[in-house]
Design a protein around this motif. Structure first.
Motif, mmCIF file in Angstrom:
data_model
loop_
_atom_site.group_PDB
_atom_site.id
_atom_site.type_symbol
_atom_site.label_atom_id
_atom_site.label_comp_id
_atom_site.label_asym_id
_atom_site.label_seq_id
_atom_site.Cartn_x
_atom_site.Cartn_y
_atom_site.Cartn_z
ATOM 1 N N ALA B 20 -37.164 20.649 50.831
ATOM 2 C CA ALA B 20 -37.782 21.675 50.232
ATOM 3 C C ALA B 20 -37.441 21.014 48.560
ATOM 4 N N ASN B 21 -36.676 20.753 48.271
ATOM 5 C CA ASN B 21 -35.967 20.101 46.726
ATOM 6 C C ASN B 21 -36.788 19.138 46.770
ATOM 7 N N GLU B 22 -37.515 17.988 47.399
ATOM 8 C CA GLU B 22 -38.990 17.176 46.597
ATOM 9 C C GLU B 22 -39.615 17.351 46.170
ATOM 10 N N THR B 23 -39.895 16.861 44.877
ATOM 11 C CA THR B 23 -40.626 17.037 43.747
ATOM 12 C C THR B 23 -42.038 16.387 44.190
ATOM 13 N N VAL B 58 -49.820 19.229 35.377
ATOM 14 C CA VAL B 58 -48.573 19.454 35.143
ATOM 15 C C VAL B 58 -47.677 17.338 35.104
ATOM 16 N N CYS B 61 -42.888 15.674 38.107
ATOM 17 C CA CYS B 61 -41.317 15.689 37.736
ATOM 18 C C CYS B 61 -40.537 16.654 38.327
ATOM 19 N N LEU B 62 -41.668 18.130 37.335
ATOM 20 C CA LEU B 62 -41.060 19.396 37.264
ATOM 21 C C LEU B 62 -41.310 20.770 38.066
ATOM 22 N N VAL B 63 -41.927 19.901 39.459
ATOM 23 C CA VAL B 63 -42.408 20.364 40.496
ATOM 24 C C VAL B 63 -42.025 20.258 41.358
ATOM 25 N N LEU B 64 -41.798 21.740 42.090
ATOM 26 C CA LEU B 64 -40.933 21.836 43.637
ATOM 27 C C LEU B 64 -42.562 21.559 44.602
ATOM 28 N N VAL B 66 -42.947 22.358 47.636
ATOM 29 C CA VAL B 66 -43.224 23.240 48.340
ATOM 30 C C VAL B 66 -43.738 24.535 47.693
ATOM 31 N N SER B 67 -43.596 24.739 45.774
ATOM 32 C CA SER B 67 -44.602 25.195 45.282
ATOM 33 C C SER B 67 -45.872 25.713 45.302
#
Ligand SMILES: Cc1cc2nc3c(=O)[nH]c(=O)nc-3n(C[C@H](O)[C@H](O)[C@H](O)COP(=O)(O)OP(=O)(O)OC[C@H]3O[C@@H](n4cnc5c(N)ncnc54)[C@H](O)[C@@H]3O)c2cc1C
Ligand code: FES
Ligand code: FES
Lengths: 298, 162
Positions: B20-23, B58, B61-64, B66-67
């Motif tokens: 979950a914390n991977e960009t 985009v 590096c600022l996108v998770l 999973v999102s």
């Protein structure tokens, strides 16, 4: 994922992306603590990387981006409503905003880069409540109100009352911002946003200003002047506003208004600029903004 | 927390399992082996990690990761077709809009999105520079990059594009 000194890895995360406000409220009532709400993540990730925000072990992330009901721009009955998760690019490109609140579009053009604007949200900018948040001065001269909602209900308040200090606001842990609303600007009004930073692009404001004036046969009415980065929150400059009220704009009047702005604020010195520099630049910026308003209406 | 992630990357559908914390940056480089996605500031400042998510540039590096479940992602690798460099790449080499190359993949993705958006209309120097504000280049001084973007636009207008 550490790469160089200063860049910290992201904490372990439990991730939720509710698709509706109802599901969001359920999560807010029983999400494991600590939890963090995120939207575009353009403030969240840099804050963790630089160590401004840290989490002991695991953090629960509640991502609002999938909630379509928080992403819209509408114009109805003289009011403009913007969903909190509307991205900055959408605001910039919206014909409603360009027509009814050009000052907000102007502020958004100066924010970040195209890439950042494609993910950053207006709600995120307001909820960070940074003294340098660039949408805020524009929204202050638009007399914007914000709506907060949570499992216990909904409340609407003036943006001015929502902001309480640097990074501080009245939002409770189990609330989210859902909406930003303001009256559409009238045809005889003019407004302008300006900011100064260490360079001209992708930069945090050292000082920013938004000015809005109704010009009636060359006389100023309903003057609104807001500034960012000169106080713990972006503020309205009441004495300078009152001074311009009912006056005809000329170089002398604009100059005296600028001087009043410098007197009225007491900016701090920080990494980006000294208080004295800010005070000087604030006057210049307001003078330029008023002059531009005047030109636009000529 | 491990999460299954479905993405379309450069036209191929892929199923990955990510933390979950991977960009998105990390997933593209490490799980998808797409080394054109460069990692540098990891704070949204430099643009070296720029990719297109649903056709919009985009900072990955600022996108998770999973999102962006289900999204279509494009990286500079996706520009190449049958081992042929894309016309925008040709324009960058023709106009010397590339020196060390570190900024180039990100620069290409922003420029590619820009040109695709400006169907029919003209691209001014000012608008190119404004659009590329989020891509830092420490070598070229940007002059040749602006020329390259204009050249690429000419390529597209002449029907040399994909
Ligand atoms: C390279 C770069 C340049 C930038 N330039 C500028 C600039 O010029 N001017 C400027 O003002 N800012 C700038 N920023 C900061 C940032 O992009 C903006 O503040 C942006 O609007 C934040 O929105 P977000 O959705 O990404 O917030 P996120 O990072 O997702 O969230 C930030 C915080 O707000 C809270 N939050 C977000 N939405 C809600 C909501 N609806 N309800 C409750 N809480 C919420 C989150 O809990 C989180 O703590 C820049 C950032 C970067 C990385
Ligand atoms: S690595 Fe993403 S912007 Fe620098
Ligand atoms: S070519 Fe070296 S950084 Fe741009």
């Amino acid at each position: 994922m550490k790469n160089f000194i200063g860049s910290r890895s992201l904490p372990d995360m439990i991730y939720h992306a509710p698709e509706s406000i109802e599901k969001l409220f359920l999560l807010l009532s029983d999400a494991a603590r600590p939890f963090r709400i995120v939207a575009g993540c353009t403030d969240f990730i840099p804050a963790v990387r630089t160590g401004r925000w840290s989490f002991d072990e695991e953090v629960t992330i509640i991502d609002l981006k999938q909630i379509k009901a928080l992403n819209y721009i509408e114009h109805q009955g003289g009011m403009v409503h913007i969903g909190a998760c509307t991205r900055l690019t959408q605001i910039l490109e919206s014909p409603e905003i360009q027509e009814k609140a050009p000052v907000l579009a102007r502020a958004v053009t100066t924010m970040g880069s195209w890439q950042v604007r494609n993910t950053a949200t207006i709600g995120g900018n307001i909820c960070m409540s940074s003294p340098a948040g660039d949408t805020i001065p524009a929204l202050l001269v638009l007399d914007a109100r914000v709506t907060l909602a949570g499992p216990d209900g909904e409340e609407e308040m003036l943006l001015k009352e929502f902001l309480t200090g640097p990074g501080q606001n009245t939002m409770e842990d189990n609330q989210v911002m859902t909406r930003i609303s303001f009256p559409a600007m009238e045809k005889n009004e003019t407004a302008c946003f300006k900011k100064i930073g260490n360079r001209t692009a992708v930069i945090i404001s050292i000082v920013s200003t938004a000015v809005r004036i109704t010009l009636e046969h060359g006389v100023c009415r309903n003057v609104k002047i807001a500034m960012g980065s000169v106080a713990p929150t972006p503020i309205r400059i009441n004495r300078a506003e009152a001074f311009l009220e009912g006056k005809r704009l000329d170089q002398e009047v604009i100059h005296r208004c600028g001087a009043l702005v410098s007197e009225e604020i007491s900016p701090i010195t920080d990494l980006r600029a000294s208080g004295d520099y800010r005070r000087d630049v604030a006057a210049t910026l307001v003078k330029r903004a008023i002059a531009e308003c005047m030109e636009e209406k000529e | 927390m491990k999460i299954p992630l479905n993405l379309t990357i450069n036209g191929d559908t892929v199923e990955l399992t990510v933390d979950a914390n991977e960009t998105l940056l990390h997933v593209l480089r490490n799980s998808a082996s797409l080394q054109s996605v460069h990692r540098s500031c990891e704070e949204g400042e430099c643009g070296a990690c720029t990719v297109l998510v649903n056709n919009e540039p985009v900072n990955s590096c600022l996108v998770l990761a999973v999102s962006v479940q289900g999204a279509s992602v494009m990286t500079a690798e996706g520009l190449v077709r049958n081992n042929e460099p894309h016309p925008i790449m040709k324009a960058f080499t023709d106009e010397l809009g590339i020196q060390c190359g570190f900024c180039t993949p990100g620069m290409l993705m922003t420029a590619y999105a820009l040109i695709n958006r400006c169907e029919g209309s003209e691209l001014t120097d000012e608008f190119i520079r404004k659009s590329l504000q989020g891509n830092l280049c420490r070598c070229t001084g940007y002059v040749n990059i602006v020329k390259a973007v204009k050249k690429a636009k000419q390529n597209k207008d002449a029907g040399y594009w994909w």
